[in-house]
Design an enzyme around this catalytic site. Sequence first.
Site, mmCIF file in Angstrom:
data_model
loop_
_atom_site.group_PDB
_atom_site.id
_atom_site.type_symbol
_atom_site.label_atom_id
_atom_site.label_comp_id
_atom_site.label_asym_id
_atom_site.label_seq_id
_atom_site.Cartn_x
_atom_site.Cartn_y
_atom_site.Cartn_z
ATOM 1 N N CYS A 1 31.990 -30.786 -4.666
ATOM 2 C CA CYS A 1 30.789 -30.167 -4.113
ATOM 3 C C CYS A 1 30.036 -31.188 -3.259
ATOM 4 O O CYS A 1 29.749 -32.288 -3.735
ATOM 5 C CB CYS A 1 29.900 -29.666 -5.245
ATOM 6 S SG CYS A 1 28.264 -29.176 -4.672
ATOM 7 N N LYS B 1 21.273 1.534 26.397
ATOM 8 C CA LYS B 1 22.398 2.192 25.727
ATOM 9 C C LYS B 1 22.611 1.471 24.398
ATOM 10 O O LYS B 1 23.101 0.341 24.360
ATOM 11 C CB LYS B 1 23.656 2.137 26.588
ATOM 12 C CG LYS B 1 24.796 2.929 25.983
ATOM 13 C CD LYS B 1 25.926 3.089 26.975
ATOM 14 C CE LYS B 1 27.062 3.910 26.401
ATOM 15 N NZ LYS B 1 27.620 3.396 25.160
ATOM 16 N N GLU C 1 0.840 -1.189 0.000
ATOM 17 C CA GLU C 1 0.000 0.000 0.000
ATOM 18 C C GLU C 1 0.885 1.253 0.000
ATOM 19 O O GLU C 1 0.646 2.220 -0.720
ATOM 20 C CB GLU C 1 -0.860 -0.035 1.263
ATOM 21 C CG GLU C 1 -2.055 0.863 1.229
ATOM 22 C CD GLU C 1 -2.836 0.736 2.542
ATOM 23 O OE1 GLU C 1 -3.484 1.700 2.921
ATOM 24 O OE2 GLU C 1 -2.745 -0.336 3.182
ATOM 25 N N LYS D 1 27.691 -0.739 31.915
ATOM 26 C CA LYS D 1 28.139 -1.593 30.815
ATOM 27 C C LYS D 1 27.950 -3.075 31.109
ATOM 28 O O LYS D 1 28.057 -3.503 32.244
ATOM 29 C CB LYS D 1 29.631 -1.335 30.566
ATOM 30 C CG LYS D 1 29.915 -0.007 29.914
ATOM 31 C CD LYS D 1 29.624 -0.094 28.434
ATOM 32 C CE LYS D 1 30.287 1.031 27.706
ATOM 33 N NZ LYS D 1 31.183 0.701 26.688
HETATM 34 S S1 IVH Z 1 23.407 9.937 26.603
HETATM 35 C C1 IVH Z 1 24.655 12.556 28.476
HETATM 36 N N1 IVH Z 1 21.807 7.914 26.102
HETATM 37 O O1 IVH Z 1 26.661 6.215 24.144
HETATM 38 C C2 IVH Z 1 24.777 12.606 27.073
HETATM 39 N N2 IVH Z 1 23.950 7.955 25.080
HETATM 40 O O2 IVH Z 1 29.136 6.708 25.765
HETATM 41 C C3 IVH Z 1 25.563 11.471 26.534
HETATM 42 N N3 IVH Z 1 24.360 6.073 23.573
HETATM 43 O O3 IVH Z 1 27.979 8.935 22.364
HETATM 44 C C4 IVH Z 1 24.813 10.508 25.754
HETATM 45 N N4 IVH Z 1 22.422 5.077 23.856
HETATM 46 O O4 IVH Z 1 26.427 7.384 21.191
HETATM 47 C C5 IVH Z 1 23.008 8.479 25.875
HETATM 48 N N5 IVH Z 1 20.288 6.214 25.725
HETATM 49 C C6 IVH Z 1 21.480 6.764 25.504
HETATM 50 C C7 IVH Z 1 22.422 6.192 24.638
HETATM 51 C C8 IVH Z 1 23.658 6.815 24.445
HETATM 52 C C9 IVH Z 1 23.587 5.039 23.233
HETATM 53 C C10 IVH Z 1 25.743 6.304 23.097
HETATM 54 C C11 IVH Z 1 25.963 7.636 22.470
HETATM 55 C C12 IVH Z 1 27.069 8.302 23.219
HETATM 56 C C13 IVH Z 1 27.700 7.149 23.918
HETATM 57 C C14 IVH Z 1 28.256 7.624 25.249
#
Ligand code: IVH
Length: 642
Positions: free
Chosen positions: A380, A87, A5, A287
């Site tokens: 093969c 993250k 669509e 992490k």
């Molecule tokens: S906050 C406080 N939020 O992680 C401002 N970063 O190590 C900094 N990233 O460069 C970023 N998910 O590329 C933030 N929910 C999230 C995130 C996030 C991935 C990455 C981002 C940043 C890096 C920081």
Amino acid sequence: MADSEYDLLFRELQEIEEKHPELRAADSPTRRVGAAPASQLEKYEHLVPMLSLDNAFDDGELRSWEEKLVRLAGDDVRQSGYTAELKIDGLAVSLTYENGVLVGAATRGNGTVGEIVTNNVRTVRDVPLRLRTTALPGRVEIRGEVYFPFSAFEEVNVARAREGEALLANPRNAAAGSLRQLDPAITAARPLGFFGYAIAAEDPLPLQTQWDVLDALSEWGIPVAPHRKRCRTIDEVCEWSRALEHDLRSSLDFAIDGGAIKVDAFRVQEELGVIRGRVPRWAVARKFAPDIAETELLAIKVNVGRTGALNPYAVLKPVEIGGTTVKLATLHNEDFVRQRDLRIGDRVQVKRAGDVIPQLIAPLTTAPRGKEQWVMPVRCPSCDTPAIREEGEALTYCPNVACPGRQLEGLVHFASRGAMDIRGLSYARIAHLIDSGLVRAASDLYGLKPEQLLEMEGYAEKSAATLVKAIDDSRAQPLSRLLHGLGIRHVGEAAAQLLARHFGDLDLLLAANAAEIAKIRGIGLVIAQGVADFFSDPSAREEIQRFRECGLNFTEPRPETAGTSLAGKAVVVTGTLPTLSRKAATDLIEAHGGRVTSSVSKATSFVVAGEEAGGKRDRARALGVEIVDEAELLRRLESGDS
Ligand code: IVH
């Protein structure tokens, strides 16, 4: 909305815009594709720097982080509470919206200056071209992460392995690589996703907390990552992180490398501040350990791909990684096994992220090594024809075009989502059709009748009719999908699109030789030769002829440009133009088929100079390159003479 669509409406919009270019809005979905390739990525200075995060590797480190914050800002921290988010393990990108319309996009770069990737980001369907809000005047930057969904990543890699192309290493690098392509058509062929997590605005917005930010983004139509949680205490944050790492993580279709924990209230964030202008005290990354496990290599087997490539894979002693059991891992090709000196019986490290095909990393040299070395089979495994590995090729091939293993994989590819997208034509059904003798080549599919299917096991009236209709409908797929589906060596989705767009009609491509094909930007000599060789093969020509008789579409819709008055022209814009921003001028030139480059050379067609043009104008004069003003540019765009 169903894809079909969407496609229909999109086509209609294209036609309207072609007839009435003046109606083409800045946020028209047709602008997602069709921009010309750039010669290099230009720099962009962020409104507010893009920050990075400190890490906490366990609950203890999370608690110490909170204690430090409490020492600095007292009870305010605990009163504020936290927003916990995924993250995303992708590539940080900043989207610029002016009065709600997407006008630019840049990578994080060093945090202060990134690279402009606007035309590439436009191809990302998740990124709205216009925000769903009217209360957002001025300039706003939305920060977030571009990522490569696991499912899409795997599809691309399976296809690349079949083409004998180098595999994309992991979704993160693939997302970064796709976004930094000079040709947006390549980005467009990679189904990237986007999640937003922050806003930087010229004028203050009435938002008080990080939670409000995520709500606002979501309301405006920016996807926000799932599973976010507003936590009152650090205990709740720890609990959320645990659930994320052990339960939720494996259910996601994208990579995360932890959680991002942020003090919720902006007032408290400001109080806590940023260290050296780069790392905020008020946020931390929780992490996770990488998804790696150890197990035993039980055997190495070989599967025949569509192009005849013999793909070795590892049979592993079942091992659990991130909540799923892994039994097989890809080994790519002969050299991969050799370079790692893999032997049957080795203890090996295996990595798995989400639904990506598990990857074998390396044997553990600290453990006793296996004895039995592996050699690539000389025949093969499907048809017993002697296999061939040509010099300079990474892959070993079965040369027998009638090899049943190849035919099966070829048809599976033809019907796959990135190619002719024939829903319901599963691997098992194709194998069954081949076994029953009804289908050998792809063109045989178009002659199938429901009655024939009904005679086979596993079909009822309805399922037979549905499948025949799905096959019928696929006749109308654009040329790019057909080309991709043909399984020409080295021609993946991106190359197929470039070919289809350039020639517009299969018959024109059939008439071209390798040198003509290689003139297309983004198509190298190897691909061009592969294409020419493929079409000079009589059996391929016969198959094309059968497709023609079956009424398949051999044409590609025209790329969505507002005109072609600047086709083939390289234009430099310099100085301040009286009415157009640099961005708007670039968009206009690109929409008319031109290319905007940053430096003036003999190859420059003309320079558009505004006030304070400086060095580039001087250089243009010195080289004798024509210099025009904005009014002249607009006149050329309109009149079509340049
Ligand atoms: S906050 C406080 N939020 O992680 C401002 N970063 O190590 C900094 N990233 O460069 C970023 N998910 O590329 C933030 N929910 C999230 C995130 C996030 C991935 C990455 C981002 C940043 C890096 C920081």
